[in-house]
Design a protein around this motif. Structure first.
Motif, PDB file in Angstrom:
ATOM      1  N   TRP B  99       0.841  -1.206   0.000  1.00  0.00           N
ATOM      2  CA  TRP B  99       0.000   0.000   0.000  1.00  0.00           C
ATOM      3  C   TRP B  99       0.872   1.250   0.000  1.00  0.00           C
ATOM      4  CZ3 TRP B  99      -4.214   2.956  -0.329  1.00  0.00           C
ATOM      5  CH2 TRP B  99      -4.379   4.047   0.507  1.00  0.00           C
ATOM      6  N   ALA B 100       1.873   1.281   0.901  1.00  0.00           N
ATOM      7  CA  ALA B 100       2.724   2.469   0.998  1.00  0.00           C
ATOM      8  C   ALA B 100       3.571   2.637  -0.263  1.00  0.00           C
ATOM      9  CB  ALA B 100       3.609   2.385   2.236  1.00  0.00           C
ATOM     10  N   ILE B 101       4.122   1.519  -0.746  1.00  0.00           N
ATOM     11  CA  ILE B 101       5.005   1.611  -1.918  1.00  0.00           C
ATOM     12  C   ILE B 101       4.229   2.024  -3.161  1.00  0.00           C
ATOM     13  CG2 ILE B 101       6.453   0.274  -3.509  1.00  0.00           C
ATOM     14  CD1 ILE B 101       7.313  -1.373  -1.015  1.00  0.00           C
ATOM     15  N   THR B 102       3.075   1.392  -3.406  1.00  0.00           N
ATOM     16  CA  THR B 102       2.334   1.722  -4.624  1.00  0.00           C
ATOM     17  C   THR B 102       1.842   3.173  -4.584  1.00  0.00           C
ATOM     18  OG1 THR B 102       0.424   0.644  -3.616  1.00  0.00           O
ATOM     19  CG2 THR B 102       1.594  -0.575  -5.320  1.00  0.00           C
ATOM     20  N   ASN B 103       1.480   3.648  -3.390  1.00  0.00           N
ATOM     21  CA  ASN B 103       1.055   5.043  -3.309  1.00  0.00           C
ATOM     22  C   ASN B 103       2.165   5.977  -3.735  1.00  0.00           C
ATOM     23  OD1 ASN B 103      -1.664   5.575  -2.439  1.00  0.00           O
ATOM     24  ND2 ASN B 103      -1.144   4.434  -0.601  1.00  0.00           N
ATOM     25  N   VAL B 104       3.332   5.775  -3.103  1.00  0.00           N
ATOM     26  CA  VAL B 104       4.463   6.646  -3.401  1.00  0.00           C
ATOM     27  C   VAL B 104       4.867   6.515  -4.871  1.00  0.00           C
ATOM     28  CG1 VAL B 104       6.890   6.977  -2.927  1.00  0.00           C
ATOM     29  CG2 VAL B 104       5.309   6.732  -1.052  1.00  0.00           C
ATOM     30  N   ALA B 105       4.817   5.276  -5.399  1.00  0.00           N
ATOM     31  CA  ALA B 105       5.222   5.046  -6.781  1.00  0.00           C
ATOM     32  C   ALA B 105       4.312   5.787  -7.762  1.00  0.00           C
ATOM     33  CB  ALA B 105       5.197   3.553  -7.099  1.00  0.00           C
ATOM     34  N   LEU B 106       3.087   6.097  -7.351  1.00  0.00           N
ATOM     35  CA  LEU B 106       2.209   6.886  -8.214  1.00  0.00           C
ATOM     36  C   LEU B 106       2.352   8.381  -7.943  1.00  0.00           C
ATOM     37  CD1 LEU B 106      -1.155   4.894  -8.280  1.00  0.00           C
ATOM     38  CD2 LEU B 106       0.565   5.080 -10.057  1.00  0.00           C
ATOM     39  N   HIS B 107       2.427   8.749  -6.658  1.00  0.00           N
ATOM     40  CA  HIS B 107       2.415  10.182  -6.314  1.00  0.00           C
ATOM     41  C   HIS B 107       3.658  10.908  -6.803  1.00  0.00           C
ATOM     42  CE1 HIS B 107      -0.281   9.098  -2.624  1.00  0.00           C
ATOM     43  NE2 HIS B 107      -0.836   8.815  -3.779  1.00  0.00           N
ATOM     44  N   VAL B 108       4.829  10.265  -6.630  1.00  0.00           N
ATOM     45  CA  VAL B 108       6.073  10.982  -6.924  1.00  0.00           C
ATOM     46  C   VAL B 108       6.216  11.276  -8.422  1.00  0.00           C
ATOM     47  CG1 VAL B 108       8.575  10.916  -6.757  1.00  0.00           C
ATOM     48  CG2 VAL B 108       7.195  10.155  -4.838  1.00  0.00           C
ATOM     49  N   PRO B 109       6.097  10.259  -9.304  1.00  0.00           N
ATOM     50  CA  PRO B 109       6.212  10.583 -10.738  1.00  0.00           C
ATOM     51  C   PRO B 109       5.133  11.564 -11.188  1.00  0.00           C
ATOM     52  CG  PRO B 109       6.322   8.215 -10.400  1.00  0.00           C
ATOM     53  CD  PRO B 109       5.944   8.814  -9.082  1.00  0.00           C
ATOM     54  N   ALA B 110       3.899  11.363 -10.736  1.00  0.00           N
ATOM     55  CA  ALA B 110       2.832  12.280 -11.141  1.00  0.00           C
ATOM     56  C   ALA B 110       3.152  13.687 -10.652  1.00  0.00           C
ATOM     57  CB  ALA B 110       1.491  11.820 -10.573  1.00  0.00           C
ATOM     58  N   GLY B 111       3.630  13.792  -9.422  1.00  0.00           N
ATOM     59  CA  GLY B 111       3.963  15.104  -8.873  1.00  0.00           C
ATOM     60  C   GLY B 111       5.034  15.790  -9.685  1.00  0.00           C
ATOM     61  N   ILE B 112       6.054  15.021 -10.083  1.00  0.00           N
ATOM     62  CA  ILE B 112       7.154  15.610 -10.859  1.00  0.00           C
ATOM     63  C   ILE B 112       6.664  16.045 -12.238  1.00  0.00           C
ATOM     64  CG2 ILE B 112       9.359  15.119 -11.972  1.00  0.00           C
ATOM     65  CD1 ILE B 112      10.043  13.329  -9.605  1.00  0.00           C
ATOM     66  N   VAL B 113       5.916  15.143 -12.903  1.00  0.00           N
ATOM     67  CA  VAL B 113       5.457  15.465 -14.264  1.00  0.00           C
ATOM     68  C   VAL B 113       4.577  16.711 -14.246  1.00  0.00           C
ATOM     69  CG1 VAL B 113       3.970  14.674 -16.137  1.00  0.00           C
ATOM     70  CG2 VAL B 113       5.697  13.142 -15.178  1.00  0.00           C
ATOM     71  N   ILE B 114       3.698  16.816 -13.252  1.00  0.00           N
ATOM     72  CA  ILE B 114       2.811  17.977 -13.211  1.00  0.00           C
ATOM     73  C   ILE B 114       3.600  19.244 -12.872  1.00  0.00           C
ATOM     74  CG2 ILE B 114       0.817  18.992 -12.025  1.00  0.00           C
ATOM     75  CD1 ILE B 114      -0.262  16.073 -11.826  1.00  0.00           C
ATOM     76  N   ALA B 115       4.613  19.101 -12.012  1.00  0.00           N
ATOM     77  CA  ALA B 115       5.457  20.264 -11.702  1.00  0.00           C
ATOM     78  C   ALA B 115       6.177  20.746 -12.951  1.00  0.00           C
ATOM     79  CB  ALA B 115       6.450  19.905 -10.606  1.00  0.00           C
ATOM     80  N   VAL B 116       6.694  19.788 -13.744  1.00  0.00           N
ATOM     81  CA  VAL B 116       7.388  20.165 -14.984  1.00  0.00           C
ATOM     82  C   VAL B 116       6.413  20.816 -15.956  1.00  0.00           C
ATOM     83  CG1 VAL B 116       8.571  19.243 -17.011  1.00  0.00           C
ATOM     84  CG2 VAL B 116       9.194  18.430 -14.728  1.00  0.00           C
ATOM     85  N   LEU B 117       5.217  20.253 -16.036  1.00  0.00           N
ATOM     86  CA  LEU B 117       4.179  20.811 -16.912  1.00  0.00           C
ATOM     87  C   LEU B 117       3.892  22.263 -16.536  1.00  0.00           C
ATOM     88  CD1 LEU B 117       1.786  20.445 -18.943  1.00  0.00           C
ATOM     89  CD2 LEU B 117       0.448  19.618 -17.021  1.00  0.00           C
TER      90      LEU B 117
END
Lengths: 334, 338
Positions: B99-117
């Protein structure tokens, strides 16, 4: 200039203000890319707004039936649900004002108590070199490792052992004395009171406050204090007349960070409290969801959810600058 | 003579004050912590070796009916001997980590991509998007969980209504009735066979995704700003594509900021009590139970105080191990940066 350096230190402010100056000289974005990126941004905005608009629309609806179709834009602005929630929040004999008072008493009380004790300890850790310093600092740090729920069992049992009972005339105070087995009426159980919950909540609030304040005190330059010491001020005078006034902004930030957390505290009150008159707002919100919610109209639930969220959201937005820089200067670094 | 001895005495006195002062400032904190932290911790260990139950509540450890059971509670927890349905410690632990790993594995890349966007030069309405995207950070997780719980309601929930409208576009007339929070059959059976990932897990992933990525975007935006612009200019002169620039400049330079944020996100998700408790309560059939919610259930509903104490001791060691590993990770990355 100072405002500029201030803003670059702070992620939220930086996040909101970024790049505005740089765009002037930057190359133009081709239109097709602009449109593509706008669509993407709008999709993300829709994702963010979906639950917010859903719950806001629901709360402004006067219909007591459950929603039959998806509505994300309010078709009416009715405060009926808010009014009902404030008039009679639960089936229990407790008014909205009392719920609000309990929630505030708990979050403000725990926040202030932890702050007053913590600032003294933070000062000692930040400014003095003494033998047991590192040992005692680790001792303050260890409880932060434990998930708060981990201490709930012993705290429950401990608080439960402080009772005042009426043994038919004589008053017995446990654990020092108790009535004969099977006799006596419990008048007060520390576990079943806001005071007991508050004391239990301090056990997680205190270490956090110590670390957060110590991190900040470490960043205050020592020159002022040294000058005062040369002028003959003793450590107490230095603390009360120099350090405390300088740390005031951070004290406020630590207090509000605590407040945001304590306002949502649910596990301990839900475990400890059995009397409806000492319930808090977050406990009431829980009672309005899931298996308990069969009879509660969703517009009332929505209104209550917004009422519970508002103090936290307002505190965050009003103090976002201070909170974020406070977080980065404090606890994290240890 | 007399004056020197007086000076010495005064010096001694001030020496004594110097040594004692720091401890005076620590007394209140340690008195309080002794009563509500350290004593409970010890008490917890003592209780964990007994069969403490509701009947012992009145007299506490002095209760005549209290039995010392040794390590029985620990054995019961680890070997599945607790009188609790659908509980298997290692399944819950695996699920909790997953649960913890899959959450982080989604939040971090999405967070970075949206920040770059959001960082694209010349993008319109940047400020509006930024103030919108920050909203999930300021709403209490407990309220978020209750709202999403209603959204995933089988009959009246917004998610099924949304899917119904979407299906109507493709010509379907039947209303969508997915039992998000009740259905027990795992939709993707081969994923984490040890702990059945029920629909409730996916529902919670969606809700927690909403809650989690904006924080990562916040952190990533801060880090993006500190990347020198000339790096990109030099790279584009050398003919690097946007993708190459992202992989070779943005990602490595974001790492020092993102690793602490990832660890913070991991520990938060790992112990996300009120979110899980409010959204599913660990159900259906304990399939979304994490360690802290089970610890809570042991005290609040099952009232097995002895077992609950033992369970909390185990949770403490799990938390300690996780802390040691993550601490090492942060230290390792610090060294790389410096």
């Amino acid at each position: 200039m100072t405002a500029h350096t201030e803003s670059t230190k702070n992620p939220i402010v930086r996040f909101l203000n970024m790049n505005t100056s740089r765009e002037v000289g930057g190359r133009e974005l081709p239109l097709w890319r602009q449109i593509l990126l706008q669509v993407l941004c709008l999709v993300i905005a829709a994702e963010v707004l979906f639950p917010i608009m859903y719950i806001v629309t629901l709360s402004f609806s006067s219909r007591e039936t459950r929603p039959a179709s998806l509505e994300l834009i309010p078709t009416e602005i009715s405060f009926a649900a808010y009014k009902q929630v404030i008039d009679r929040p639960t089936a229990n004999p407790i008014t909205f004002i009392e719920l609000l008072r309990n929630s505030f008493l708990l979050s403000v009380g725990v926040g202030l108590a932890a702050l007053m004790i913590a600032v003294l300890a933070a000062y000692a850790f930040s400014r003095f070199k003494f033998k047991l310093r590192s040992v005692l600092m680790v001792l303050v740090f260890v409880p932060l490792l434990m998930p708060a729920i981990g201490l709930s069992t012993p705290l429950y049992l401990l608080m439960n052992s402080f009772r005042i009972a009426d043994c038919g005339g004589a008053i017995a105070i446990s654990p020092f004395a108790s009535c004969a087995v099977g006799l006596g009426k419990v008048m007060f159980n520390l576990r079943d009171s806001l005071l007991g919950v508050g004391i239990a909540m301090i056990s997680t609030a205190l270490p956090f406050a110590v670390w957060n304040l110590k991190g900040y005190l470490d960043t205050i330059p020592k020159e002022l204090e040294e000058a005062a010491a040369i002028d003959g001020a003793d450590p107490n005078q230095v603390f009360f007349q120099i350090v405390l006034p300088l740390a005031l902004p951070q004290l406020a930030v630590t207090f509000f960070l605590g407040f945001i957390g304590h306002w949502q505290e649910f596990a301990l009150p839900w475990l400890f409290l059995t009397q409806p008159e000492s319930y808090t707002l977050s406990m009431t919100l829980y009672n309005m969801t899931g298996q308990y919610a069969n009879s509660i109209p969703w517009n009332r639930f929505a209104a209550m959810a917004i009422i519970v969220a508002l103090p936290v959201a307002i505190t965050y937005i009003a103090l976002q600058k201070q909170i974020v820089s406070g977080l980065t200067s404090g606890g994290v670094k240890g | 003579m007399a004056s020197t001895s007086m000076i010495e005495r005064a010096k001694k006195k001030s020496d004594f004050r110097k040594t004692v002062t720091p401890y005076m400032y620590l007394v209140p904190a340690f008195l309080v912590m002794a009563v509500i932290t350290f004593y409970p911790l010890i008490y917890q260990v003592v209780v964990s070796f007994t069969d403490f139950q509701t009947k012992d509540l009145l007299r506490g450890l002095a209760s005549e009916k209290l039995n010392q059971v040794g390590v029985q509670n620990y054995v019961d927890i680890l070997a599945g001997g607790l009188p609790v349905q659908n509980f298997d410690f290692f399944r819950v632990l695996t699920y909790n980590l997953w649960w913890a790993i899959t959450n982080v594995a989604l939040h971090v890349p999405a967070g970075i991509v949206i920040a770059v966007l959001l960082n694209t030069p010349g993008l319109w309405m940047k400020r509006i998007y930024r103030s919108l995207y920050i909203l999930p950070v300021v709403i209490p997780p407990l309220v978020v969980a209750t709202v999403w719980r209603n959204i995933f309601d089988e009959q009246y929930g917004a998610m099924n209504q949304f899917l119904t409208s979407a299906a109507m576009l493709f010509g379907s007339i039947d209303p969508v009735r997915i039992r998000w929070l009740e259905d027990f059959t795992p939709p993707i059976a081969w994923l984490l066979p040890n702990g059945p990932l029920t629909l409730a897990y996916y529902a919670m992933m969606i809700a927690n995704f909403w809650l989690g990525w904006p924080f990562m975007t916040l952190v990533a935006t801060g880090a993006l700003q500190s990347i020198p612009k000339d790096l990109y200019e030099a790279a584009s002169i050398d003919g690097a594509s946007a993708y190459q620039q992202f992989m070779n400049i943005t990602v490595p330079l974001l790492r020092p900021a993102m690793i602490p944020a990832t660890i913070y996100g991991f520990t938060t998700s790992f112990n996300l009590f009120s979110f899980v408790f409010f959204m599913t309560g660990g159900g259906p059939a304990r399939s979304t139970e994490i360690l802290v919610t089970f610890a809570y259930d042991l005290v609040r509903n099952l009232r097995l105080y002895g077992a609950a104490a033992a369970f909390s001791v185990i949770v403490f060691f799990v938390a300690l191990i996780i802390f040691l590993i993550t601490n090492r990770l942060t230290k390792a990355t610090e060294n790389i940066v410096e």
